[in-house]
Enzyme design. Structure first.
Site, mmCIF file in Angstrom:
data_model
loop_
_atom_site.group_PDB
_atom_site.id
_atom_site.type_symbol
_atom_site.label_atom_id
_atom_site.label_comp_id
_atom_site.label_asym_id
_atom_site.label_seq_id
_atom_site.Cartn_x
_atom_site.Cartn_y
_atom_site.Cartn_z
ATOM 1 N N ILE A 1 2.325 2.938 2.399
ATOM 2 C CA ILE A 1 3.543 2.864 3.204
ATOM 3 C C ILE A 1 4.584 1.990 2.513
ATOM 4 O O ILE A 1 5.749 2.377 2.368
ATOM 5 C CB ILE A 1 3.220 2.332 4.613
ATOM 6 C CG1 ILE A 1 2.332 3.317 5.366
ATOM 7 C CG2 ILE A 1 4.507 2.055 5.392
ATOM 8 C CD1 ILE A 1 1.759 2.775 6.664
ATOM 9 N N ARG B 1 0.552 -3.943 12.775
ATOM 10 C CA ARG B 1 -0.081 -4.225 14.050
ATOM 11 C C ARG B 1 0.627 -5.422 14.683
ATOM 12 O O ARG B 1 1.042 -6.357 13.992
ATOM 13 C CB ARG B 1 -1.582 -4.523 13.878
ATOM 14 C CG ARG B 1 -2.416 -3.334 13.427
ATOM 15 C CD ARG B 1 -2.495 -2.240 14.480
ATOM 16 N NE ARG B 1 -3.364 -1.131 14.097
ATOM 17 C CZ ARG B 1 -2.958 -0.031 13.482
ATOM 18 N NH1 ARG B 1 -1.667 0.094 13.147
ATOM 19 N NH2 ARG B 1 -3.809 0.942 13.190
ATOM 20 N N HIS C 1 5.033 2.567 19.103
ATOM 21 C CA HIS C 1 4.004 2.882 18.100
ATOM 22 C C HIS C 1 4.046 4.365 17.721
ATOM 23 O O HIS C 1 3.018 5.067 17.767
ATOM 24 C CB HIS C 1 2.618 2.507 18.617
ATOM 25 C CG HIS C 1 1.645 2.188 17.503
ATOM 26 N ND1 HIS C 1 0.635 1.283 17.634
ATOM 27 C CD2 HIS C 1 1.545 2.676 16.242
ATOM 28 C CE1 HIS C 1 -0.065 1.215 16.509
ATOM 29 N NE2 HIS C 1 0.476 2.049 15.643
ATOM 30 N N ILE C 2 5.225 4.820 17.324
ATOM 31 C CA ILE C 2 5.414 6.237 17.009
ATOM 32 C C ILE C 2 5.912 6.469 15.575
ATOM 33 O O ILE C 2 6.139 7.614 15.187
ATOM 34 C CB ILE C 2 6.394 6.899 17.995
ATOM 35 C CG1 ILE C 2 7.664 6.051 18.201
ATOM 36 C CG2 ILE C 2 5.721 7.103 19.344
ATOM 37 C CD1 ILE C 2 8.668 6.115 17.121
ATOM 38 N N ILE D 1 5.582 -2.488 11.105
ATOM 39 C CA ILE D 1 5.005 -1.168 11.398
ATOM 40 C C ILE D 1 3.487 -1.209 11.299
ATOM 41 O O ILE D 1 2.846 -0.173 11.333
ATOM 42 C CB ILE D 1 5.585 -0.089 10.434
ATOM 43 C CG1 ILE D 1 5.452 -0.505 8.958
ATOM 44 C CG2 ILE D 1 7.041 0.156 10.761
ATOM 45 C CD1 ILE D 1 4.118 -0.309 8.347
ATOM 46 N N GLY E 1 0.834 -1.197 0.000
ATOM 47 C CA GLY E 1 0.000 0.000 0.000
ATOM 48 C C GLY E 1 0.864 1.241 0.000
ATOM 49 O O GLY E 1 2.027 1.220 -0.403
ATOM 50 N N GLU F 1 -0.305 -3.657 23.534
ATOM 51 C CA GLU F 1 0.249 -2.314 23.674
ATOM 52 C C GLU F 1 -0.513 -1.572 24.776
ATOM 53 O O GLU F 1 -1.737 -1.612 24.777
ATOM 54 C CB GLU F 1 0.134 -1.530 22.355
ATOM 55 C CG GLU F 1 1.001 -2.070 21.246
ATOM 56 C CD GLU F 1 0.893 -1.243 19.973
ATOM 57 O OE1 GLU F 1 0.337 -0.122 19.994
ATOM 58 O OE2 GLU F 1 1.372 -1.724 18.926
#
Length: 376
Positions: free
Chosen positions: A182, A289, A337-338, A287, A180, A318
């Site tokens: 990303i 889930r 998760h940044i 990156i 996709g 998380e």
């Protein structure tokens, strides 16, 4: 650049007295987005915007957001990340919910998702630049042994021999699992470094038209026409996935959405395939889930050196509990998760909303509409 998306066609509609009511419930103050909001209001003079700041930075305020009922009852469009009204019956006028997130898996159990037909849109496409930088950065930190070098610096020790073990990226192969927005920007940067790129998607992309990116694209980024991968793999079955993983990957980047089909997509068998294909070790970057990887299997793969290492911006669960063994797994880099964060996040997210406002006005197909059956 914005390409045509595959959402439903929406007739031009307006709320009371010819106005469109937009309710924004977002985790940053309105002043952060003042410039782009003003541009949108100048373009759409009949747009009435109400803004509620959902303070997610303060843990004590989470899940305590109170949005006045009169605001969402007369809203035509809602822009949000996490907050939703209790059900569809209390938002009779809403014809679009614009999530300012890449996915919608966090609301799949909500009544509005399960029991209504209100179009849901995401801001998929705005995360490519910053996440691609994170992927490449973490891979270089690993391959250039930077953690060890930093420790030497702290000890004021000079050990030049360390650099002799570094292999540059030219000629190495990156496999992108989920091609996709990303994955396409990762491909663009990796190709610029001299890497070979192969892609994997759920459905086949046999024609040039099918390989195009039909979503939101940050100008100057990505792979709009899908021409970067030297090979393209696809399928929803394990043999197809394993064929992709057999391609001697130096870097595996996981970019697929979390669905029932992708939960624990990578587990013991997949790490074994990677090891057999590349005895030097594949570096795994997630990156997407945390639940896409079987985490105990990942820890074992790291401990037994089936893979050379892992960079994880997502974990299961998380936040990751302090006692979780993943923290101490060898050659594993973890961030909270940044990777999708950037100072221009809100501006880009509002750009997607702005495009959907245009399409709504013009009766065109909306951008980034969620397919509830597929889960993304």
């Amino acid at each position: 650049m914005v390409a045509m998306g595959g959402g439903p066609e929406v007739p031009q509609q307006k709320g009371e007295k010819g106005r469109t009511h937009l309710l924004c419930v977002l985790p940053w103050p309105q002043k952060v987005s003042e410039k782009i909001i003003k541009e949108i209001q100048d373009e759409f003079p009949n747009l009435e915007l109400q803004y509620v700041h959902e303070n997610l930075e303060d843990p004590s305020q989470r899940l305590k957001i109170e949005v006045p009922e009169e605001l969402y009852k007369r809203a035509d469009i809602i822009a949000t990340i996490k907050w939703l009204p209790p059900n569809a019956s209390v938002i009779p006028n809403v014809e679009l919910i614009q999530f300012f997130s890449a996915g919608s898996n966090h609301v799949t159990q909500h009544p509005i998702y399960k029991d209504s037909k209100i179009p849901l849109s995401t801001v998929s496409g705005i995360h490519g630049p910053q996440i691609a930088e994170w992927v490449i950065m973490m891979n270089l930190v690993h391959s250039h042994k930077y953690i060890y070098l930093y420790e030497l610096q702290n000890k004021k020790e000079w050990e030049g021999i360390t650099g002799r073990a570094v292999r540059d990226k030219v000629g190495q192969r990156v496999g992108i699992l989920g091609y996709g927005s990303i994955g396409r920007q990762v491909a663009r940067v990796a190709q610029a470094m001299g890497m070979d790129v192969i892609a994997y998607t759920a459905s086949r992309r046999p024609t040039p038209e099918s390989k195009k990116d039909n979503g939101f694209i940050v100008p100057g980024t990505g792979d709009p026409d899908g021409s970067i991968p030297s090979k393209w793999y696809s399928g929803l079955d394990k043999p197809s996935l394993h064929e992709f993983l057999k391609q001697e990957l130096d870097l595996l980047v996981i970019c697929v959405p979390l669905t029932k089909d992708t939960t624990h997509l990578l587990s013991t068998d997949e790490f074994a395939v990677l090891q057999q294909s590349n005895p030097n070790g594949t570096y795994v970057s997630n990156i997407s889930r945390g639940k896409i990887i079987d985490q105990p299997a990942l820890i074992k793969a790291l401990e037994t050196k089936q893979i050379s290492g892992a960079a994880l911006d997502v974990t299961d669960p998380e936040p990751l509990p302090s006692e979780d063994p993943l923290w101490s797994a060898p050659n594993c880099l973890i961030t909270p998760h940044i990777s999708g964060s950037t100072t221009v996040y809100s501006e880009r997210a509002f750009q997607v909303l702005r495009e959907n406002l245009r399409r709504r006005r013009d009766g065109c197909k909306l951008l980034n509409i969620v397919d509830r059956k597929r889960g993304y």
